[in-house]
Design a protein around this motif. Structure first.
Motif, PDB file in Angstrom:
ATOM      1  N   GLU A 123      22.392  -3.031 -41.592  1.00 14.80           N
ATOM      2  CA  GLU A 123      23.539  -3.354 -40.734  1.00 14.80           C
ATOM      3  C   GLU A 123      24.669  -3.964 -41.561  1.00 14.80           C
ATOM      4  OE1 GLU A 123      22.036  -4.370 -36.231  1.00 14.80           O
ATOM      5  OE2 GLU A 123      22.016  -5.999 -37.703  1.00 14.80           O
ATOM      6  N   THR A 124      24.311  -4.876 -42.439  1.00 11.33           N
ATOM      7  CA  THR A 124      25.320  -5.528 -43.276  1.00 11.33           C
ATOM      8  C   THR A 124      26.018  -4.511 -44.166  1.00 11.33           C
ATOM      9  OG1 THR A 124      24.110  -7.624 -43.278  1.00 11.33           O
ATOM     10  CG2 THR A 124      25.688  -7.285 -45.055  1.00 11.33           C
ATOM     11  N   GLY A 179      22.376  18.683 -45.158  1.00 14.22           N
ATOM     12  CA  GLY A 179      23.530  18.344 -44.335  1.00 14.22           C
ATOM     13  C   GLY A 179      23.212  17.605 -43.055  1.00 14.22           C
ATOM     14  N   ARG A 180      21.990  17.083 -42.954  1.00 11.16           N
ATOM     15  CA  ARG A 180      21.588  16.358 -41.755  1.00 11.16           C
ATOM     16  C   ARG A 180      21.384  14.872 -42.070  1.00 11.16           C
ATOM     17  NH1 ARG A 180      18.600  21.261 -41.322  1.00 11.16           N
ATOM     18  NH2 ARG A 180      16.796  20.295 -42.349  1.00 11.16           N
ATOM     19  N   VAL A 181      21.832  14.023 -41.158  1.00 11.48           N
ATOM     20  CA  VAL A 181      21.704  12.572 -41.329  1.00 11.48           C
ATOM     21  C   VAL A 181      20.666  12.035 -40.356  1.00 11.48           C
ATOM     22  CG1 VAL A 181      22.870  10.347 -41.176  1.00 11.48           C
ATOM     23  CG2 VAL A 181      24.082  12.330 -42.109  1.00 11.48           C
ATOM     24  N   ASN A 182      19.625  11.434 -40.890  1.00 10.50           N
ATOM     25  CA  ASN A 182      18.591  10.814 -40.047  1.00 10.50           C
ATOM     26  C   ASN A 182      18.580   9.305 -40.264  1.00 10.50           C
ATOM     27  OD1 ASN A 182      17.478  13.117 -38.759  1.00 10.50           O
ATOM     28  ND2 ASN A 182      16.355  13.625 -40.619  1.00 10.50           N
ATOM     29  N   ASN A 183      18.238   8.581 -39.197  1.00  9.72           N
ATOM     30  CA  ASN A 183      18.071   7.125 -39.258  1.00  9.72           C
ATOM     31  C   ASN A 183      19.337   6.407 -39.706  1.00  9.72           C
ATOM     32  OD1 ASN A 183      15.477   7.737 -38.508  1.00  9.72           O
ATOM     33  ND2 ASN A 183      14.488   6.857 -40.296  1.00  9.72           N
ATOM     34  N   GLN A 184      20.464   6.884 -39.201  1.00 14.41           N
ATOM     35  CA  GLN A 184      21.721   6.219 -39.517  1.00 14.41           C
ATOM     36  C   GLN A 184      21.809   4.868 -38.810  1.00 14.41           C
ATOM     37  OE1 GLN A 184      25.268   8.466 -38.640  1.00 14.41           O
ATOM     38  NE2 GLN A 184      26.647   6.823 -39.270  1.00 14.41           N
ATOM     39  N   ILE A 185      22.292   3.865 -39.528  1.00 14.78           N
ATOM     40  CA  ILE A 185      22.536   2.542 -38.963  1.00 14.78           C
ATOM     41  C   ILE A 185      24.036   2.422 -38.736  1.00 14.78           C
ATOM     42  CG2 ILE A 185      22.396   0.056 -39.331  1.00 14.78           C
ATOM     43  CD1 ILE A 185      19.684   1.408 -38.909  1.00 14.78           C
ATOM     44  N   SER A 186      24.418   2.285 -37.495  1.00 16.46           N
ATOM     45  CA  SER A 186      25.834   2.236 -37.154  1.00 16.46           C
ATOM     46  C   SER A 186      26.089   1.053 -36.219  1.00 16.46           C
ATOM     47  CB  SER A 186      26.260   3.547 -36.479  1.00 16.46           C
ATOM     48  OG  SER A 186      27.647   3.546 -36.205  1.00 16.46           O
ATOM     49  N   VAL A 187      26.811   0.065 -36.710  1.00 16.94           N
ATOM     50  CA  VAL A 187      27.105  -1.142 -35.932  1.00 16.94           C
ATOM     51  C   VAL A 187      28.340  -0.887 -35.066  1.00 16.94           C
ATOM     52  CG1 VAL A 187      27.689  -3.600 -36.060  1.00 16.94           C
ATOM     53  CG2 VAL A 187      26.125  -2.591 -37.739  1.00 16.94           C
ATOM     54  N   ASP A 188      28.270  -1.321 -33.812  1.00 20.47           N
ATOM     55  CA  ASP A 188      29.395  -1.174 -32.889  1.00 20.47           C
ATOM     56  C   ASP A 188      30.660  -1.756 -33.527  1.00 20.47           C
ATOM     57  OD1 ASP A 188      31.127  -2.652 -30.632  1.00 20.47           O
ATOM     58  OD2 ASP A 188      30.170  -0.877 -29.765  1.00 20.47           O
ATOM     59  N   PRO A 189      31.787  -1.017 -33.469  1.00 18.25           N
ATOM     60  CA  PRO A 189      33.028  -1.474 -34.123  1.00 18.25           C
ATOM     61  C   PRO A 189      33.471  -2.876 -33.715  1.00 18.25           C
ATOM     62  CG  PRO A 189      33.239   0.820 -33.454  1.00 18.25           C
ATOM     63  CD  PRO A 189      31.940   0.321 -32.871  1.00 18.25           C
ATOM     64  N   LYS A 190      33.303  -3.240 -32.433  1.00 15.88           N
ATOM     65  CA  LYS A 190      33.709  -4.580 -31.995  1.00 15.88           C
ATOM     66  C   LYS A 190      32.838  -5.650 -32.645  1.00 15.88           C
ATOM     67  CE  LYS A 190      35.626  -3.203 -27.502  1.00 15.88           C
ATOM     68  NZ  LYS A 190      35.531  -3.362 -26.027  1.00 15.88           N
ATOM     69  N   VAL A 191      31.538  -5.376 -32.704  1.00 13.66           N
ATOM     70  CA  VAL A 191      30.620  -6.310 -33.369  1.00 13.66           C
ATOM     71  C   VAL A 191      30.939  -6.362 -34.856  1.00 13.66           C
ATOM     72  CG1 VAL A 191      28.204  -6.746 -33.970  1.00 13.66           C
ATOM     73  CG2 VAL A 191      28.797  -5.952 -31.669  1.00 13.66           C
ATOM     74  N   SER A 192      31.149  -5.204 -35.437  1.00  8.44           N
ATOM     75  CA  SER A 192      31.407  -5.116 -36.870  1.00  8.44           C
ATOM     76  C   SER A 192      32.639  -5.902 -37.287  1.00  8.44           C
ATOM     77  CB  SER A 192      31.559  -3.640 -37.269  1.00  8.44           C
ATOM     78  OG  SER A 192      31.756  -3.508 -38.656  1.00  8.44           O
ATOM     79  N   SER A 193      33.703  -5.825 -36.503  1.00  8.00           N
ATOM     80  CA  SER A 193      34.950  -6.491 -36.892  1.00  8.00           C
ATOM     81  C   SER A 193      34.777  -8.005 -36.975  1.00  8.00           C
ATOM     82  CB  SER A 193      36.070  -6.137 -35.904  1.00  8.00           C
ATOM     83  OG  SER A 193      35.773  -6.608 -34.590  1.00  8.00           O
ATOM     84  N   HIS A 194      34.058  -8.590 -36.010  1.00 12.15           N
ATOM     85  CA  HIS A 194      33.815 -10.040 -36.044  1.00 12.15           C
ATOM     86  C   HIS A 194      32.802 -10.408 -37.124  1.00 12.15           C
ATOM     87  CE1 HIS A 194      36.225 -11.044 -32.565  1.00 12.15           C
ATOM     88  NE2 HIS A 194      35.636 -10.111 -31.839  1.00 12.15           N
ATOM     89  N   ALA A 195      31.771  -9.590 -37.272  1.00 14.62           N
ATOM     90  CA  ALA A 195      30.752  -9.875 -38.287  1.00 14.62           C
ATOM     91  C   ALA A 195      31.350  -9.826 -39.687  1.00 14.62           C
ATOM     92  CB  ALA A 195      29.606  -8.868 -38.167  1.00 14.62           C
ATOM     93  N   LYS A 196      32.292  -8.913 -39.902  1.00 18.90           N
ATOM     94  CA  LYS A 196      32.898  -8.777 -41.234  1.00 18.90           C
ATOM     95  C   LYS A 196      33.667 -10.025 -41.624  1.00 18.90           C
ATOM     96  CE  LYS A 196      35.356  -5.527 -44.198  1.00 18.90           C
ATOM     97  NZ  LYS A 196      36.116  -6.556 -44.924  1.00 18.90           N
TER      98      LYS A 196
END
Length: 425
Positions: free
Chosen positions: A129-130, A395-412
């Motif tokens: 996530e980080t 060309g396939r992505v499995n197990n992607q970790i994607s943090v919600d943009p709103k959460v990400s902006s504050h966490a950053k």
């Protein structure tokens, strides 16, 4: 020759450590609990696991075939791929990592390859996530096995921390959503979360003027916090918070424990007003296993032995040791030792074994005779790594970790403050 971690675990008492560690963790990924090698004392989160998805063909591959496939996929992907590996990872995974380090080092490493389209993080969920939060918007982060979590991180959830924050702020007579400085220019309370926490809790700190810390820079972070606030709420690891603050001169009576299952965390209003550091009731099940008795026994066997432990260990253990420090600090301590030195280490067994192999002219051993590795790190197996890499080639992505943009902006915000807080020498 250093014994393998798998062999050591099978020899441990079953009443204290789950000895069902096998080559493939996929059989355990959907079973409640933290899986093979874990401490039987681990508290279970809710939900108890993130389901694994490894196709059967990868489960049946030999070590040699997996190695050939990983090497080939890495070569095909080239500079579009970067693999990060934590110190606690098993050797058969670490050998493929482009960067190996502790959480602070890997957080910085995630920033060092902006041209890499994909970051494969061989660690646990909060680390991936980080990496997603700190990476560029066109980069993808993959966690090879989604069941790789962290028992400590699971001990502090967003709801519990929000409730605690409201109770604490009410005690200090301030609005929990708008904490402002007093006449001295200081906040009454400021949140500090350890790296071993969810993106949501990092975002919580970002929203409330707080910061993230690692075991490398915890002292620098607390100094930063005390310049801005009269006290801090430190979560989720009580031991890192206590050991760091104590070394800075904070009295133990000024560090009450906050138990999220009790009103006011189990404290009186007076205790909260007198507090300097409010410690969350969380811990690392691996580092909690180390004891003063283990150090006493090591010194009895060799009075010249040097002891270094991780600051996630209990305070009494840190006090009894010759030194304490992050995984990177432990690495440096061993490197600075002399040939013939005997060194007992209080941290995760994979790292201890790797150091013992790296420095055969020193007698390096783990203080705990009962081997409980970081079981969730063990969820990352070469089979999972081969699978996600070969899927990328196609060309396939499995197990992607994607943090919600709103959460990400504050966490950053909180993470950028962490990156600016350089560890002390």
């Amino acid at each position: 020759m250093t014994a393998s971690v798998n062999d050591l675990i099978t020899l441990t008492p079953k009443d204290s450590c789950n000895t069902k560690l096998v080559a493939g963790p996929w059989d355990f990924d959907t079973v409640p609990g933290y899986g093979p090698g874990s401490s039987q004392a681990d508290q279970l989160p809710d939900p108890v696991s993130r389901p694994g998805q490894l196709p059967e063909r990868y489960q049946l591959m030999s070590d040699t075939e997996l190695d050939e496939r990983i090497v080939a996929a890495k070569a095909t992907l080239g500079e579009e791929l970067v693999i990060l590996g934590h110190f606690y990872q098993r050797d058969e995974v670490v050998k493929y990592a482009d960067f190996v380090g502790d959480s602070f080092q890997l957080a910085k490493a995630a920033l060092s390859r902006p041209k890499a389209k994909t970051i494969v993080f061989c660690g646990v969920h909060f680390m991936a996530e980080t990496a997603d939060i700190l990476s560029e918007s066109d980069q993808t982060v993959i966690l090879p096995n989604l069941a790789a979590g962290c028992s400590m991180a699971d001990m502090a959830d967003e709801s519990s921390v929000e409730t605690a924050w409201e109770e604490i702020c009410e005690t200090y007579g301030v609005d929990p959503e708008h904490v402002v400085p007093d006449a001295e220019g200081k906040l009454p309370i400021l949140p500090v979360t350890y790296m071993n926490s969810s993106a949501a809790l990092k975002a919580f700190c970002g929203r409330h003027g707080g910061i993230v810390c690692t075991s490398s820079n915890a002292a620098t972070v607390l100094e930063w916090a005390f310049e801005r606030a009269h006290r801090v709420l430190f979560f989720p690891d009580q031991h890192l918070g206590r050991n760091t603050a104590k070394a800075m001169g904070v009295a133990l009576e000024q560090m009450p424990m906050w138990n999220p299952r009790k009103a006011l965390g189990g404290n009186t209003e007076e205790q909260l007003r007198e507090a300097k550091v409010l410690l969350w009731h969380g811990f690392c099940s691996v580092h909690r296993r180390f004891t003063v008795d283990q150090i006493t026994q090591a010194r009895a066997a060799d009075p010249q032995v040097k002891i270094i432990v991780h600051p996630e260990c209990p305070m009494e253990v840190v006090d009894a040791a010759d030194a304490s420090g992050s995984t990177d600090a432990i690495q440096k301590f061993i490197a600075a030792a002399s040939p013939g030195d005997s060194i007992g280490i209080g941290t995760e067994i994979n790292m201890v074994n790797r150091l013992a192999a790296q420095y055969p002219d020193r007698s390096i051993f783990c203080l705990d005779p009962v081997i409980c590795p970081c079981s969730t790190m063990y969820r990352i197996h070469p089979g999972y790594l081969a699978w996600v890499l070969e899927e990328l080639v196609e060309g396939r992505v499995n197990n992607q970790i994607s943090v919600d943009p709103k959460v990400s902006s504050h966490a950053k915000i909180a993470l950028d403050r962490m990156l600016a807080a350089k560890p002390k020498a």
